[in-house]
Design a protein around this motif. Structure first.
Motif, short mmCIF file in Angstrom:
data_model
loop_
_atom_site.label_atom_id
_atom_site.label_comp_id
_atom_site.label_asym_id
_atom_site.label_seq_id
_atom_site.Cartn_x
_atom_site.Cartn_y
_atom_site.Cartn_z
N ASP A 8 1.11 -0.77 0.31
CA ASP A 8 0.51 -0.30 0.37
C ASP A 8 0.89 1.16 -0.07
O ASP A 8 1.81 1.25 0.61
CB ASP A 8 -1.07 0.41 1.10
CG ASP A 8 -1.87 1.05 1.38
OD1 ASP A 8 -2.79 1.22 0.38
OD2 ASP A 8 -1.92 1.35 2.03
N THR A 34 -1.72 -1.23 -4.16
CA THR A 34 -2.73 -0.20 -3.37
C THR A 34 -2.57 0.94 -3.18
O THR A 34 -0.83 1.19 -2.71
CB THR A 34 -3.64 -0.56 -2.30
OG1 THR A 34 -3.13 -0.77 -1.40
CG2 THR A 34 -4.22 -1.62 -2.42
N ILE A 36 -2.51 5.56 -2.70
CA ILE A 36 -3.08 6.52 -1.10
C ILE A 36 -2.19 8.20 -1.81
O ILE A 36 -0.89 7.81 -2.13
CB ILE A 36 -2.21 6.41 0.37
CG1 ILE A 36 -3.22 6.68 0.95
CG2 ILE A 36 -1.03 5.74 0.43
CD1 ILE A 36 -4.88 6.73 0.83
N THR A 42 -3.29 10.61 -5.15
CA THR A 42 -4.01 9.04 -5.24
C THR A 42 -3.71 8.63 -6.85
O THR A 42 -3.43 8.34 -6.85
CB THR A 42 -4.98 9.01 -4.21
OG1 THR A 42 -4.74 9.31 -3.32
CG2 THR A 42 -5.56 7.53 -5.25
N GLY A 65 -7.25 3.90 -4.21
CA GLY A 65 -7.56 4.13 -2.58
C GLY A 65 -8.07 5.40 -2.45
O GLY A 65 -8.88 6.30 -3.43
N ALA A 66 -8.18 5.91 -0.91
CA ALA A 66 -9.05 6.63 -0.88
C ALA A 66 -7.89 8.28 -1.74
O ALA A 66 -7.02 8.13 -1.48
CB ALA A 66 -8.43 6.56 1.05
N ASP A 103 -11.76 -0.60 -5.50
CA ASP A 103 -11.05 0.21 -4.88
C ASP A 103 -9.72 -0.52 -4.32
O ASP A 103 -10.29 -1.95 -3.68
CB ASP A 103 -11.63 0.91 -4.70
CG ASP A 103 -12.89 0.63 -3.00
OD1 ASP A 103 -12.30 -0.67 -2.96
OD2 ASP A 103 -13.43 1.05 -2.48
N ALA A 104 -9.19 -0.02 -3.34
CA ALA A 104 -8.11 -0.15 -2.12
C ALA A 104 -8.67 -1.58 -1.44
O ALA A 104 -8.54 -2.39 -0.55
CB ALA A 104 -7.64 0.65 -2.02
N ALA A 105 -9.71 -0.79 -0.74
CA ALA A 105 -10.55 -1.01 0.35
C ALA A 105 -10.45 -3.07 0.12
O ALA A 105 -10.41 -3.54 1.05
CB ALA A 105 -11.57 -0.67 1.19
N THR A 128 -5.01 5.30 5.59
CA THR A 128 -6.53 5.27 5.23
C THR A 128 -6.77 4.82 4.41
O THR A 128 -8.28 3.52 4.96
CB THR A 128 -6.59 6.47 4.40
OG1 THR A 128 -5.30 7.45 4.89
CG2 THR A 128 -8.15 7.38 4.05
N ASN A 129 -6.09 3.78 3.18
CA ASN A 129 -6.47 2.18 2.83
C ASN A 129 -6.85 1.37 3.22
O ASN A 129 -8.35 0.64 3.30
CB ASN A 129 -6.31 1.62 1.84
CG ASN A 129 -5.88 3.27 0.39
OD1 ASN A 129 -7.30 3.55 0.26
ND2 ASN A 129 -5.01 2.85 -0.41
N ALA A 133 -10.30 -1.11 5.24
CA ALA A 133 -10.32 -1.62 4.59
C ALA A 133 -11.14 -2.98 6.15
O ALA A 133 -12.14 -3.81 5.85
CB ALA A 133 -9.30 -2.70 4.20
#
Ligand code: BDR
Ligand code: CA
Length: 317
Positions: A8, A34, A36, A42, A65-66, A103-105, A128-129, A133
């Motif tokens: 990530d 992923t 961020i 991002t 991600g977010a 999305d990443a989560a 954040t990701n 999750a």
């Protein structure tokens, strides 16, 4: 057996060093990345992660991600450390590939659920990701093998403020959720990542051994050396994100303590990671000491072979 890994990341110059190290180390199978915000936006992080994978002929999904922190406005990207596009003075890269449609989560949760107990998530950007999750599917705490975080500091020490490290400071609420969840977390913070340093001569050697990937890192790192030199007076850089990858492959090169960690989410110490033995949460394994010579040697050894590994993947495709 190779270790399945999801990175990530907010690439980012030292993120690029970490990612190319992981790609070049056959003990690791990077099953996805992923992305961020942090060093870049991002959208830039996703583009840069795709570009790094293509450079290394590493075929893997990249899930965006977010775009902002959980409960607050985001800070601007750290372009003064990593450059406008994330790789120093190098211009924006244009990868051919597209991000994963998840999305990443969701990607993190589904990937861990698909390989229960086998996947390590190594987070080298704001958290954040990972917090998303935990919300998306709380059972990720049971399906992930463990989480390794580059961030924070056990001593009261920082690089954004006198007590806050950048990845935690960028989203302290998310970091607090990650340290508070019931999963196995290792913190690789400034206590150890500032102890391992590389020099321009190291990157010149990598450019000679691996002209494509080492050459790219050598060029990108010039900006990073400028930043470090202005700050410390020495033309050497901290190996933050590569240290977290090496904590996955060679955990015995670090010495650890176990304590619960909370994160200060407001006030003048915002972003500080606090060792709090009384906190009612699972202990985090905290890297306190490091064999920095061995860590530096591992980085140099694997990245020196990065072009060779990339060529082998290209020929297999
Ligand atoms: C962390 O912040 C970012 O600038 C680096 O990529 C690293 O992940 C160091 O504090
Ligand atoms: Ca990073």
């Amino acid at each position: 057996m190779t270790q399945k890994l999801i990175i990530d990341t907010d690439p980012g110059i030292d993120d690029a060093m970490a990612i190319h190290l992981a790609f070049a180390d056959s003990r690791i199978d990077v099953i996805g990345m992923t992305t961020i915000f942090g060093n870049v936006t991002t959208a830039q992080a996703t583009r840069n992660a795709l570009y790094l994978a293509e450079m290394a002929h590493y075929d893997l999904p990249v899930a965006g991600g977010a775009a902002i922190p959980r409960h607050r406005a985001g800070a601007p990207p750290a372009d003064f450390v990593h450059g406008d596009e994330g790789f120093g003075d190098l211009p924006a890269m244009q990868p051919a590939g597209k991000p994963d449609n998840r999305d990443a989560a969701r990607f993190l949760c589904e990937s861990c659920a698909a390989h229960p107990g086998e996947v390590i998530v190594c987070a080298v950007g704001p958290l954040t990701n990972l917090a998303a999750a935990l919300d998306h599917d709380p059972s990720i705490t049971q399906t992930v093998k463990r989480v390794v975080v580059m961030g924070g500091s056990a001593a009261r020490h920082g690089n954004v403020s006198d007590c806050a490290e950048a990845n935690i400071w960028n989203d302290p609420d998310a970091a607090d959720a990650v340290f508070g969840a019931d999963w196995d977390v290792t913190m690789v913070g400034l206590d150890v990542t500032e102890k391992t340093q590389c020099t321009p001569e190291d990157f010149a050697r990598l450019a000679e051994s691996a002209p494509v990937i080492g050459g790219f890192l050598e060029q990108a790192s010039r900006f990073y050396f400028d930043f470090h030199e202005a700050k410390t007076g020495k033309r050497s850089c901290f190996m933050h994100d590569p240290s977290a990858i090496i904590a996955v492959t060679d955990p015995d090169l670090f010495g650890y303590e176990r304590h619960p960690i909370t994160v200060v989410c407001s006030g003048s110490e915002i972003g500080r990671t606090v060792i709090d033995p009384k906190a009612d949460r699972r202990s985090t394994q905290i890297a306190m000491t490091v064999d920095s010579k061995a860590v530096g040697e591992i980085f140099m050894r694997y990245v020196a072979a990065a072009d060779h590994m990339a060529d082998a993947r290209k020929n297999m495709a």
